[in-house]
Design a protein around this motif. Structure first.
Motif, mmCIF file in Angstrom:
data_model
loop_
_atom_site.group_PDB
_atom_site.id
_atom_site.type_symbol
_atom_site.label_atom_id
_atom_site.label_comp_id
_atom_site.label_asym_id
_atom_site.label_seq_id
_atom_site.Cartn_x
_atom_site.Cartn_y
_atom_site.Cartn_z
ATOM 1 N N LYS A 1 0.834 -1.214 0.000
ATOM 2 C CA LYS A 1 0.000 0.000 0.000
ATOM 3 C C LYS A 1 0.865 1.259 0.000
ATOM 4 O O LYS A 1 0.527 2.256 -0.661
ATOM 5 C CB LYS A 1 -0.915 -0.009 1.217
ATOM 6 N N LYS B 1 0.783 4.083 -2.917
ATOM 7 C CA LYS B 1 0.497 5.493 -2.602
ATOM 8 C C LYS B 1 1.595 6.399 -3.149
ATOM 9 O O LYS B 1 1.319 7.477 -3.702
ATOM 10 C CB LYS B 1 0.376 5.641 -1.081
ATOM 11 N N HIS C 1 -3.694 -2.202 -7.341
ATOM 12 C CA HIS C 1 -3.680 -3.651 -7.113
ATOM 13 C C HIS C 1 -3.783 -4.420 -8.416
ATOM 14 O O HIS C 1 -4.609 -5.325 -8.557
ATOM 15 C CB HIS C 1 -4.821 -4.091 -6.175
#
Length: 441
Positions: free
Chosen positions: A21, A25, A97
């Protein structure tokens, strides 16, 4: 090895998702900055601008037009993308993803990829951003893997050494227990360790020594019992054979019968003492408590044994306080009889025996002092053992089998009391008994 593998799997499970993650980001932020930089640079051409930024700061770019055609040099992003993902980005969605598992068999590295939509002159474009493979990161990962291997090797080596350090004394203990199971108690485990294993070895050695003493006491007990039984049986057998002679005077016959009677009484006393000692040694032996005058009990014992002490012209000095005690009267009566009998046996003719009894707080003290042969200090620890005799060469006419003091000690222990012996050899002995005034069950 199991702990290392478990640690690796757990750490990967805990941190892989968070790292993924964080990278996504960062990629979205970098992609938005790249798009913003192009849009604020009015004179820049799109394809050369994007091509110049691809590979900078560890980011790898790929640009798609509205037809889904890659506009930059083909790279690994082109191998990872499919038309559905490209269409979603061109339609205005930010794609995260991105599933690249189907490309793993093609030896394509698995990297996070994100797709960002933007427009130039009303035409839709899709910018895909990923992380470029960094040799420094590969070197770090290789170092981590090497560290795992080193930890596994040295950890296993140290575990083997520690296991031998722990297991070796346990193996010695196992061998020692096998020897003890075969009746060999002369086992001694030498150790300099101060940990629990060392304490266990010391305790085991002490236990072996105590068991050796108990085994020796058992052997001595059997030997003594055999001797005490064999001696009167030999006399009885011998004199019984002598009585068969026809030419035997009446005087000799009476003499032989008297000896046989005395030896039978000796066997009877031995049997009774052995039974009493065995009874007292049973666990949870009950005390038949009653409240009575201890001083009166002592006076009755002195009177009961009057024939013995008057026969030797012994002077009895009795100094007794009025004492009420709560205890087993029959058992304590046996204690005083045995102690006073012993004093009479070993007090010379026209000697003196002093009996004193007093009370201090809740403790009662009874002492019996004679001026007989005395007891050597080195013998005092053993006089309460069965069949122990201080004077091995004393007058054989003195009756006794060495069980009286053992019975005395056991009875006093059952009454939570204590008995001590004092006095120098040749000057007499003092037996001091201390008892609580109220004996608990």
């Amino acid at each position: 090895m199991l702990s290392l593998v478990t640690a690796f799997v757990v750490s990967s499970f805990l941190y892989e998702g968070r790292i993924q993650k964080l990278i996504e980001k960062t990629l979205i932020l970098n992609g938005e900055k790249i798009i913003h930089s192009y849009q604020t640079t009015s004179s820049a051409d799109l394809i050369p601008f994007m091509q110049s930024l691809s590979g900078l700061s560890g980011n790898l770019l790929q640009l798609y037009n509205k037809d889904g055609t890659p506009l930059l040099d083909r790279n690994k992003i082109s191998l990872l993308m499919d038309s559905a993902q490209i269409e979603r980005v061109l339609s205005g969605d930010i794609v995260r993803h991105i599933d690249t598992s189907e490309h793993q068999n093609a030896h394509v590295p698995h990297f996070p990829v994100i797709g960002l939509p933007f427009q130039v002159n009303g035409e839709p474009y899709g910018l895909f951003v990923t992380v470029e493979k960094n040799p420094i990161e590969d070197e770090i990962m290789n170092s981590i893997h090497l560290m795992y291997i080193i930890i596994l090797f040295f950890g296993s080596f140290l575990i083997i050494v520690a296991a031998r350090y722990i297991v070796h004394p346990i193996l010695r203990l196992t061998e020692a227990t096998k020897l003890m199971a075969k009746g060999k108690f002369d086992v001694e485990l030498q150790t300099k360790r101060k940990d629990e294993i060392g304490a266990l070895s010391v305790s085991f050695t002490e236990m072996a020594q105590e068991l050796a003493k108990l085994d020796q006491m058992r052997q001595d007990f059997v030997s003594n019992v055999s001797h005490e039984i064999q001696s009167p049986l030999t006399s009885i057998s011998g004199f019984s054979k002598a009585l068969k002679q026809k030419k035997l005077s009446e005087e000799s016959r009476i003499h032989y019968l008297t000896i046989i009677e005395q030896e039978c009484e000796r066997l009877s006393r031995l049997s009774q003492n052995l039974l009493q000692l065995s009874y007292l040694q049973q666990e949870l032996h009950p005390l038949k408590r009653s409240t009575y005058r201890l001083d009166e009990q002592l006076r009755k014992v002195v009177i009961a044994l009057e024939p013995q002490w008057t026969a030797k012209d012994i002077e009895m000095d009795v100094q007794l306080e009025a004492i009420t005690v709560q205890a087993d009267e029959d058992q304590l009566n046996q204690v005083w009889i045995n102690l006073l009998n012993n004093s009479i046996k070993f007090t010379p003719v026209r000697g003196t025996i002093r009996i004193e009894a007093g009370k201090n707080n809740h403790l009662i003290t009874v002492s019996i002092t004679d001026n007989g042969i005395g007891i050597p200090e080195e013998e005092r620890a053993d006089i309460f053992k069965p069949f122990h005799k201080v004077d091995k060469s004393r007058d054989p006419s003195v009756k006794g089998n060495g069980l009286g003091l053992s019975i005395v000690k056991k009875i006093i222990d059952l009454h939570t009391g204590d008995i001590q012996v004092s006095g120098a050899p040749g000057t007499g002995s003092t037996f001091t008994v201390t008892l609580p005034q109220s004996i608990k069950s």
